[in-house]
Each structure stands twice: as structure tokens, then as C-alpha cells.
Write a protein that holds these residues in place. Structure first.
Motif, PDB file in Angstrom:
ATOM      1  N   ARG A 208     -51.186-124.957  -2.890  1.00 49.11           N
ATOM      2  CA  ARG A 208     -51.756-123.673  -3.326  1.00 49.11           C
ATOM      3  C   ARG A 208     -50.760-122.529  -3.102  1.00 49.11           C
ATOM      4  O   ARG A 208     -50.702-121.588  -3.903  1.00 49.11           O
ATOM      5  CB  ARG A 208     -53.062-123.389  -2.574  1.00 49.11           C
TER       6      ARG A 208
ATOM      7  N   LEU B  76     -48.641-122.382  -6.044  1.00 49.64           N
ATOM      8  CA  LEU B  76     -49.351-121.828  -7.190  1.00 49.64           C
ATOM      9  C   LEU B  76     -49.457-120.309  -7.079  1.00 49.64           C
ATOM     10  O   LEU B  76     -49.269-119.585  -8.069  1.00 49.64           O
ATOM     11  CB  LEU B  76     -50.743-122.465  -7.276  1.00 49.64           C
TER      12      LEU B  76
ATOM     13  N   LYS C 175     -47.871-117.289  -9.658  1.00 48.26           N
ATOM     14  CA  LYS C 175     -48.613-116.137 -10.176  1.00 48.26           C
ATOM     15  C   LYS C 175     -47.913-114.831  -9.811  1.00 48.26           C
ATOM     16  O   LYS C 175     -47.842-113.898 -10.628  1.00 48.26           O
ATOM     17  CB  LYS C 175     -50.041-116.155  -9.626  1.00 48.26           C
TER      18      LYS C 175
ATOM     19  N   ALA D  74     -49.187-124.018 -15.590  1.00 51.33           N
ATOM     20  CA  ALA D  74     -50.379-123.889 -16.419  1.00 51.33           C
ATOM     21  C   ALA D  74     -50.807-125.234 -16.995  1.00 51.33           C
ATOM     22  O   ALA D  74     -51.996-125.513 -17.141  1.00 51.33           O
ATOM     23  CB  ALA D  74     -50.127-122.880 -17.541  1.00 51.33           C
TER      24      ALA D  74
ATOM     25  N   HIS E 124     -52.612-127.015 -14.154  1.00 51.50           N
ATOM     26  CA  HIS E 124     -53.864-126.370 -13.696  1.00 51.50           C
ATOM     27  C   HIS E 124     -54.524-125.722 -14.912  1.00 51.50           C
ATOM     28  O   HIS E 124     -54.596-124.502 -15.026  1.00 51.50           O
ATOM     29  CB  HIS E 124     -53.555-125.335 -12.611  1.00 51.50           C
ATOM     30  N   SER E 125     -55.008-126.577 -15.781  1.00 45.33           N
ATOM     31  CA  SER E 125     -55.446-126.110 -17.096  1.00 45.33           C
ATOM     32  C   SER E 125     -56.718-125.278 -17.038  1.00 45.33           C
ATOM     33  O   SER E 125     -57.040-124.584 -18.005  1.00 45.33           O
ATOM     34  CB  SER E 125     -55.649-127.319 -18.019  1.00 45.33           C
TER      35      SER E 125
ATOM     36  N   ASP F 255     -57.446-123.082 -14.402  1.00 48.04           N
ATOM     37  CA  ASP F 255     -57.233-121.913 -13.541  1.00 48.04           C
ATOM     38  C   ASP F 255     -57.116-120.683 -14.447  1.00 48.04           C
ATOM     39  O   ASP F 255     -56.076-120.408 -15.032  1.00 48.04           O
ATOM     40  CB  ASP F 255     -55.963-122.104 -12.708  1.00 48.04           C
ATOM     41  N   GLU F 256     -58.197-119.916 -14.539  1.00 47.96           N
ATOM     42  CA  GLU F 256     -58.233-118.827 -15.513  1.00 47.96           C
ATOM     43  C   GLU F 256     -57.221-117.733 -15.195  1.00 47.96           C
ATOM     44  O   GLU F 256     -56.636-117.131 -16.096  1.00 47.96           O
ATOM     45  CB  GLU F 256     -59.633-118.236 -15.579  1.00 47.96           C
TER      46      GLU F 256
ATOM     47  N   LEU G  65     -54.317-118.068 -13.689  1.00 48.94           N
ATOM     48  CA  LEU G  65     -52.997-118.566 -14.068  1.00 48.94           C
ATOM     49  C   LEU G  65     -52.826-118.566 -15.582  1.00 48.94           C
ATOM     50  O   LEU G  65     -51.789-118.140 -16.109  1.00 48.94           O
ATOM     51  CB  LEU G  65     -52.806-119.984 -13.514  1.00 48.94           C
ATOM     52  N   GLN G  66     -53.841-119.031 -16.297  1.00 49.63           N
ATOM     53  CA  GLN G  66     -53.759-119.061 -17.756  1.00 49.63           C
ATOM     54  C   GLN G  66     -53.652-117.652 -18.330  1.00 49.63           C
ATOM     55  O   GLN G  66     -52.941-117.420 -19.326  1.00 49.63           O
ATOM     56  CB  GLN G  66     -54.982-119.778 -18.340  1.00 49.63           C
TER      57      GLN G  66
END
Length: 967
Positions: free
Chosen positions: A160, A163, A167, A192, A195-196, A198-199, A201-202
């Protein structure tokens, strides 16, 4: 001491990388590393290593692992001495690591400093520092340790942190300029994809794509995640995603200050790549998607004739399929899970053979190696590439990025009924890109992990294999040893089943022992198992592996001394399989001396013959052999064997490369060690066949050298692989191999190795359109070749720069690089290089429409190639000349040149280029109005392309059909 945990767990004492021992010992070290600076309680260690059912000896085993690690870190430490690194404190163990000695601590320090810089308004410096921090990661934290250990929440927390840093980098990049934004975008895309859902990140991906000029891709990314949220979670996009979409639609996002002139010199940044693809690229993709490929792959491994048991599981699996004659309304996915050796692959292959006739468009199979203890995991990109190869897609027509490759793969499977077996997957994300999108297909996945993600997200049917029931285990023995023999000694057979823990792999080894010794009673075999049970102290208490390893130990002890030595040495082989000559080199014997030893190992089920003359080993058996080698062999003996094996592959690879291109400049190698067998190649075809078979082994050897070896063989092997990987379009594999080569050469301080690795890495970066990376690596290679006084190395680097400039339609810049290359080659007297440059300059003139200039340059190339006897170069020059004459409408001269090229290609037995020249001949006849002659040439080309299974056959067939159509 230095340690790494951001990826595979690794440790170095000085410049020497340490072998960290069995899996649980590596897991223990990883646990201590992620909690560096804090003591880890013994009970926490026990819970992490064994979960809810630790053995009674768990604390003693932990103490043994701690002692082994202390001795590994400090070889001279007395038995009761105080360790500098690993100390007992507060009821647990504490690993005392300096901040500069552990990549995780370095990552945290750099991330913290990046945050401070960003707060001070220094966005560019913050972004650069965070990019460097993110580059420390080589995969998920503690990748490769046992899954039960990695389930500890500490490892998830470390992932994490990465990740969160991605970001943060996305935020900083918006004010850092296009160059840095493009570099962050690479990492952001990767995160991305993993972690498809993860809003946040997207949303950051959508914003950064738009800010760097990729508005269309940004909107497509938004649509993709919106659809996935709806399909998988039943949710609408949250406020972050909606806000990102509005920013794109209103065009209110852009990157910060433009880069300086120095940053933009030479190659364009990501901003110059913005916009829609050119018409040729679009047409190419359309051609691929509408091509009706005729290939019908049949890749299933052989079904085992003596399959026994699993009737309940087979009934459950068969119930998945609709009645015969009906097409499934959705993609069917079966996830078969269970421990190592429990028979997942056997069941998957057996069921696949039973239902294969219901999938008439083919069967695909791949071993993803998700839990291989020493070799690299097969990535989704590599798996998709192998499937596209199976369908006959030409290398040059395969997209470079994973998402595009996956889209092409799904397109090929649309409206088809194909069975796909994905063996040994690491987790759900490992296989998601490999799932078809259209109904009618069946996917069978095996994994040691429970694939909850596939069950929840894709509706997979989960089948978890347990140990065989006692009845099935007895049937297992009966199928292999004969029902009468088992019935006569039913009590002994029952005891064998119990001592093997009802584990199929253990039962198979015992069955092999009994089958090849029919005079042995089952009672005597059971007695031997009883005596050997638990004798391996290193594995005490780790049930059920203890029972299986006892069987391994017992089977090993029955070998002759020479076969036992060979088994130990095979533990060092990177896998997945090896030829007899490779095994002979590893053992320091002649091939005819190792064949009977391999036969002995095959009979004992310690090795399998995967195809005539090639031998593989189950990953657990290979790991066991490696442990035996470490325990029973001296460091000198093991090192000599490893060097012999690597010498075999390195010198054989160079011999294959020389057979393909005799005059190509290549690195100089030391002579092979004594008792090394080097492959020899009679012609072009045999060399290509060798490359195709050994490619997975060679790549695994490079990876193994990068992680465990000195690195000298590794970078040299990567350099020798370069031309083959580039010609076959395996650019992702090239990128990984040359990245590892760069690291190895830097670790050795080998300037020559660094120069070769940077040059190859720069060229493949250009292939993948990573222009900034290509520029940096190629110019660095020029500097390094200059330092060591290697003008030929500099010349090839200039040729690479020229090639990439032509790719970007910067033809004048390409000619400038070719001028430098030509000057350098002339200073060295390398006529083959000089001639190749002339032909490449001629091709550049063809691209510019200057056909008369092209004739001059290609004619000069032809004369030199003929003078030095380079058939490859001569054929290429003749073909270029023919192409130029064709465009000058001098069809007679074009045909004469093509005839010479055809003759040379037939001499060197290059079937594909022979067909390619025949297509050119047909094109010229057609342009001159001689349609019957064109048809003859195209038919000859078509016959060759069909014979070798090349997808260009469809294109040539289209030419022939156009002749028959009304005009």
C-alpha cells in the motif's frame, strides 16, 4: 550487509549475494525486514509461518532458522556469540539494519523528502526523487516467499505504501513538466492495471493522461473503469472519477512548465506522441482483427493413462458444461486449487482431454510458473504472446503494450470455442488478462492459492483439491502396481498410503520405486518408509511436506552415486527443461555418459522426459536437489558446475548466432571451461530451432544469474540473445533481459558489459516507443564505448539511433547518425559493418523517395558483401535494390535483383525471407501487367508460408484471389 524486500527477498554480504535457504527461512527474514527497527515476537513469527496449526516443534524450528541466518550474515560467529545484525530482544527478534542497507527504508526516506520538496513548491525535484524511489521496487513485497507467510498484514501494508507513492507522484507530476510527467505515466499505468477498481488511482490516471495530451485515452480509461465498477460491484463512479472526467471534457488540465531545451534535444518527449495513430497503424490493427486465422492450436500435455480417483471433482466439473450441442452463454471458468503435489495439473489436464472435443477451435496450455522457487514467473504479457504465436500471429503484427495484446487475444477468440488451461497461476490478477471475453470458451486455472478474486469477480467455479481419500489412494497404487499385487499385501499398501500422507506426488514416487523393483514386497517398501520418515531435520514438523520430503530422501538414497550427483546438480538448472548436452556440461561428462543416468532418474520419477532428448524436473524436486547440493557439495564444486552450465548456454548461443549471421560483430568470450559440450549448427534452420527451444531456459538463466550469480555470464548471455529476441519481436522479454544485464554489469563494474546492455536496452526502448528511455540509454552506451575505445560498439549505437530516427520519420537525423557509424567502421576496417550501413542508408533514401540515391548506396553495400562473402548481407542488398528499381518502374531490373536475392536466401535456407522475396517478384510482375507470372510467384510464396505456418499466407492468398476477381 545489504537487504532488499521490495520484490524478491535478497541479501548481500559485501558484493556477494547470499543464498537465503528454505522458503520458511526466507519468509522469516522478510518478516524481520518489513518490521526493521522493531522486535518481532516469537509468537507472531510462529503465526506467520504456520497459521492456525503450528507443529509442537515450531519454536525450535524458528530458533534453527534464526541461527542459520546469523551464521549466513556472520560466518565466523561463535555458536553462542552475540550477533551484530540479528539479536534477541523483548521476547522476540530484532534485525538491526542501517537506513542505507535496506531498500524499504531508502524508499520511505526518499518519499518523505519528496513530500518536503513538494510542500516547498519544488515539484520537479519532488517528482524526480519519487520516480527514483518507485524504481527501487522490483515486484510485490517479499515476492516468492510462501503464500501463508505473505498473508501477514505487514506485507500488504508495504504494498500500500508503494500505491500511495504512485498517487503522490501523479499529483506532483502535474506541476513538473512533460518529461517527468511521461515517466510517471508509465508507472501510473502499471499500477492502474493492477488495481483496476481503485477509483482514486484511476482518477489520477485519467487526469494525467489528459494533461499529457492523451485525451482520447483518458476518456477510454474512464469508460473502462466505469463499466468495470458497474459489472463487478454494481456501483456508479465516485466523485473523484466523475470530477476527473469533467476536467477532461472541459480541457482544464495540463502539465506544468515545459522542459528546457536540453531536456528536449535529440528525442521528443511524451507530448510529441499525443494525437491519434497514423492511418497505417489503424489499417494494421484492422487487418489483424478481421483476419480469419486457420491455426488450430492443440497444446494440451499428454493425459496420464493411470489416472485414478477424483470422481466427485470430475462430476462437479462436468456439471459446468451445458448439454452436448449447446454453446455456453458465458465464458466458463474453473479454478482448481490446492497444495503443491496434490494433483491439480493432473486433474486439469485429464478433464481437459475429456471435454476437448467440445472446443473444436483449439486448446491452449501454459505453465505460468507462479510458484517456481528459483526461476521467473511467466508474466501475462509472455503468456499472451505465446498464445498469439500459437494462433500464427506474426511478430511484427503484435502490439507492444499488454492492454493492446490482451485486446487482440480476446478478438481472436471472439466467436470461437477454445479451451484454455492456465496452469500454476500465482493469483487472480495473474490470469485476468488471459481470460477470453466471448461466450463459448472454457478456462481451467490451477493455483496453490485460493482464487477468491476470480470467484467473486468472474464467477469462476472453485474446486479445491484435498489429499486423496484412502480408497482413491489405494486405487492410485493399484493402477500403477497392479490390483493383484496391492490386494495380496493390502495392509502394507494401506501403510504406504498413510506414510505418504495420501499425497499424489509422494505416492507416484513410491509407485515408481515399487514398479521398477517388482521383486520387492510392499511390506519391505513400507518398512523403508517407516525408517526414513522424519530423518530430514531441516524439515521437521512442516507437515505434510515432511512426509513428502522423506519420500524424496528415500528415493534419492536408492540412486547410484553418479545419478545422485547428477540429481543434485540439476537443482541448479534454471528450468523449465534441458537438453542432454546441457545436462552433460552441468555434470562435466560426455552426453553418452549422462543418458543412462537420466534414464535412472526418469524411472525414479525424479526427472521427466518432456520430449525426446529434453528433461524437466518438478519445481519441488528441483528445490530439493538444490538443497542437497548445498548440503553435500563444496562451494568450489557447485561453482564449477554452474560455470560449465552457463558456458554451455553462452557458447552455444553464440554459435547459433554465428550460424544465422556469420559476419555480425559480437562480444569476445573466454574459452569454455573443460568438459563443456558446445552445440554446433550445420545450417540456418538448425540454429533457429535451437533458439526457439532454448529461449525460455536462456531467459531463466539470465534471471538466475541476476539474482544469484556473479553476473558476468548473465550480461554476456543477454548480449548474445539480443539479435534473436529483436528479430522474433519479443521486445518485453528483451526489455527484462537487458535491464537485468545492466544491473549485473554495473554490479561488476564492467564498463564493456554496461555499454552493451545500455545499447540493447536503448534499442528495445525505442521499439516500445519509450523515446526518452531510448535516448538516455543509447547516448550512455556511446559514452561507455568511447571510454573503452570500442569504435565498432559506438558505430552500432549510431545505427540504432538512426533506425529509431527513421521510425519517427526524422530521416535527415538518421543520415547524420549513419555518417558517424560509417566513419567509425572505416576506422576499424570492419567491412561488414560498413556495407550494412550503406544498405541502411539506401533504405533511408527509399523512405525519402530518393530512389536513385538508394541505388548508389545499396549497390555499394552489395559490392562489399560480395567481396567479403556475406550471403545474408548480399541477399538483403539485392532485395533493397529490387525494391528501389520497382519504384522507379524499371521492372526488368527489379526482377533481376530479386532473382539474386532469392538465390541467396535459398542458399542460407531462410524460408520466410525466400517467401517474402517471391511476394516482391509477384508484385513486380503484377505491376507490369503479367498476371499469370505474378500468380505463379505468389503461389510459390503461399506454399512456403503455409508450410511454416506463417499468418502472411492470408495476405498472399488475398493477392491471388484478387487476380481471379472480375476486373
Amino acid at each position: 550487509m545489504r537487504f532488499a524486500v521490495l520484490g524478491p527477498v535478497r541479501a548481500w554480504r559485501g558484493d556477494t549475494e547470499l543464498e537465503l535457504g528454505p522458503p520458511k527461512q526466507r519468509g522469516l527474514l522478510a518478516l524481520l525486514l518489513i518490521q526493521s527497527g522493531h522486535p518481532v515476537a516469537v509468537q507472531e513469527i510462529v503465526d506467520a509461518l504456520w497459521g492456525q496449526n503450528p507443529p509442537d516443534s515450531a519454536v525450535n524450528v524458528v530458533q534453527r532458522h534464526i541461527g542459520a541466518l546469523r551464521r549466513l550474515f556472520e560466518p565466523g560467529l561463535p555458536a553462542r556469540g552475540t550477533s551484530r545484525w540479528l539479536v534477541r530482544r523483548s521476547g522476540g527478534y530484532h534485525l538491526d539494519v542501517d537506513p542505507d542497507s535496506l531498500d524499504l527504508l531508502q524508499f520511505r526516506a526518499m518519499r518523505q523528502e519528496a513530500g518536503r520538496l513538494a510542500e516547498s513548491g519544488k515539484s520537479a525535484e519532488a517528482t524526480e526523487l519519487l520516480i527514483q524511489a518507485l524504481a527501487l521496487r522490483r515486484g510485490p513485497a517479499a515476492m516468492g516467499i510462501p503464500p501463508e507467510v505473505r498473508a501477514h498484514p505487514g506485507f500488504t501494508a508495504v504494498d500500500r505504501e508503494h500505491l500511495f507513492a504512485v498517487k503522490e507522484a501523479a499529483d506532483y507530476a502535474l506541476d513538473a513538466g512533460p518529461g517527468l510527467s511521461a515517466r510517471v505515466l508509465v508507472t501510473l499505468r502499471q499500477a492502474a492495471a493492477q488495481h483496476s477498481l481503485d477509483e482514486v488511482l484511476q482518477a489520477k490516471l485519467v487526469v494525467l493522461l489528459a494533461a499529457t495530451g492523451h485525451q482520447a485515452e483518458a476518456l477510454e480509461a474512464y469508460r473502462t473503469v466505469r463499466t468495470r465498477l458497474a459489472d463487478e460491484l454494481g456501483l456508479d463512479p465516485g466523485p473523484e472519477l466523475r470530477a476527473a472526467q469533467q476536467q477532461v471534457l472541459r480541457q482544464t488540465v495540463a502539465v506544468g512548465p515545459a522542459p528546457s531545451a536540453a531536456e528536449g534535444a535529440g528525442f521528443a518527449g511524451a507530448g510529441e506522441q499525443a494525437g491519434e495513430p497514423d492511418d497505417a497503424a489503424v489499417r494494421s490493427q484492422q487487418d489483424i482483427t478481421i483476419t480469419a486465422l486457420t491455426a488450430r492450436p492443440a497444446q494440451l500435455p499428454v493425459d496420464f493413462a493411470a489416472f485414478a480417483g477424483r470422481s466427485c471433482e470430475l462430476t462437479s466439473l462436468h456439471a459446468l458444461l451445458p448439454p452436448t450441442g449447446e454453446t455456453p452463454s458465458a465464458v466458463l471458468i474453473s479454478a482448481i486449487g490446492g497444495m503443491a503435489g496434490v494433483g491439480k495439473t493432473t486433474l486439469a489436464v485429464h478433464w481437459a482431454h475429456q471435454v476437448a472435443d467440445r472446443f473444436p477451435d483449439g486448446q491452449l496450455y501454459i505453465n505460468l510458473r507462479g510458484f517456481h522457487p528459483t526461476g521467473p514467473m511467466v508474466s501475462p504479457a509472455e503468456a499472451i504472446r505465446s498464445f498469439l504465436d500459437a494462433f500464427g500471429v506474426a511478430a511484427h503484427r503484435i502490439p507492444t503494450c499488454l492492454d493492446a495484446q490482451a485486446a487482440l487475444y480476446r478478438t481472436l477468440l471472439a466467436d470461437r470455442r477454445v479451451l484454455v488451461v492456465l496452469d500454476n497461476a500465482q493469483d487472480s490478477e495473474h490470469v485476468r488478462p488471459l481470460l477470453p471475453a466471448s461466450p463459448g470458451c472454457l478456462v481451467i486455472v490451477t493455483s496453490r492459492n485460493q482464487l477468491h478474486g476470480l470467484v467473486a469477480g468472474e464467477g469462476a467455479h472453485s474446486v479445491t483439491l484435498d489429499l486423496l481419500s484412502e480408497a482413491d489412494a489405494l486405487e492410485f497404487l493399484s493402477r500403477r502396481l497392479g490390483a493383484d499385487r496391492v490386494a495380496r499385501e493390502s495392509r502394507a499398501a494401506g501403510e504406504i498410503v498413510a506414510l505418504c500422507g495420501r499425497l499424489p506426488l509422494a505416492l507416484a514416487i513410491v509407485s515408481a520405486r515399487a514398479a521398477v523393483n517388482p521383486a520387492f514386497s510392499l511390506s519391505s517398501i513400507a518398512a523403508e518408509l517407516r525408517e526414513g520418515q522424519g530423518s530430514l531435520d531441516a524439515f521437521a514438523g512442516e507437515a505434510p511436506l515432511a512426509d513428502m520430503r522423506s519420500v524424496f530422501s528415500w528415493s534419492y538414497s536408492a540412486l547410484t552415486p553418479e545419478a545422485a550427483r547428477l540429481f543434485r546438480l540439476l537443482g541448479m538448472h534454471p528450468g523449465p527443461d534441458s537438453s542432454i548436452t546441457a545436462v552433460a556440461s552441468l555434470a562435466g561428462r560426455q552426453p553418452n555418459q549422462v543418458r543412462p543416468l537420466l534414464t535412472e532418474l526418469v524411472r525414479a520419477h525424479l526427472v521427466s522426459e518432456t520430449e525426446p532428448g529434453r528433461f524437466g524436473c518438478h519445481e519441488l524436486l528441483r528445490a530439493y536437489g538444490a538443497e542437497l547440493g548445498q548440503a553435500q557439495g563444496t562451494a568450489g564444486e557447485l561453482n564449477e558446475a554452474r560455470c560449465r552450465m552457463l558456458d554451455h548456454y553462452l557458447h552455444s548461443a553464440q554459435a547459433a548466432d554465428r550460424a544465422l549471421a556469420p559476419t555480425r560483430e559480437r562480444i569476445e568470450l573466454r574459452p569454455p571451461a573443460a568438459h563443456v559440450t558446445v552445440e554446433r549448427f550445420a545450417d540456418h534452420r538448425s540454429a533457429v530451432e535451437w533458439w526457439d527451444k532454448e529461449r525460455p531456459v536462456l531467459l531463466a538463466a539470465v534471471d538466475q544469474e541476476a539474482r544469484h550469480g556473479s553476473g558476468e555470464h548473465g550480461w554476456q548471455l543477454a548480449a548474445t540473445l539480443e539479435s534473436y529476441l529483436d528479430r522474433s519481436g519479443r521486445w518485453q522479454e528483451q526489455l527484462a533481459a537487458q535491464t537485468a544485464a545492466t544491473t549485473m554489469a554495473q554490479r561488476l563494474g564492467d564498463v564493456r558489459g554496461q555499454a552493451h546492455a545500455h545499447r540493447a536496452l536503448g534499442f528495445v526502448s525505442g521499439r516500445l516507443e519509450r523515446w526518452d528511455d531510448a535516448r538516455v540509454h543509447l547516448w550512455r552506451s556511446l559514452e561507455l564505448f568511447g571510454e573503452i575505445g570500442d569504435p565498432a560498439g559506438q558505430a552500432r549505437a549510431h545505427r540504432y539511433l538512426a533506425f529509431l530516427a527513421n521510425r519517427r520519420k526524422r530521416h535527415e537525423k538518421a543520415l547524420d547518425h549513419y555518417l558517424h557509424a560509417q566513419t567509425l567502421y572505416r576506422s576499424t576496417g570492419l567491412r561488414c559493418g560498413e556495407a550494412s550501413v550503406s544498405n541502411e542508408v539506401g533504405w533511408t533514401y527509399i523512405l525519402m523517395g530518393k530512389y536513385d540515391n538508394a541505388l548508389d548506396e545499396c549497390g555499394r553495400a552489395l559490392a562489399i558483401h560480395q567481396e567479403i562473402g556475406d550471403c545474408n548481407g548480399e541477399a538483403a542488398a539485392w532485395d533493397s535494390l529490387g525494391y528501389a528499381h520497382h519504384h522507379l518502374h524499371d521492372h526488368e531490373k527489379a526482377l533481376t535483383c530479386y532473382a539474386h536475392a532469392l538465390e541467396r536466401y535459398r542458399e542460407i535456407r531462410d524460408r520466410y525471407l525466400e517467401a517474402d522475396t517471391l511476394v516482391h517478384i509477384g508484385d513486380t510482375h503484377h505491376a507490369g501487367g503479367h498476371h499469370s507470372r505474378a500468380a505463379l510467384a505468389w503461389r510459390q510464396a503461399l506454399e512456403i508460408l503455409l508450410e511454416i505456418g506463417h499468418p502472411d499466407a492470408t495476405h498472399v492468398r488475398g493477392k491471388l484471389e484478387s487476380l481471379d476477381a472480375p476486373r
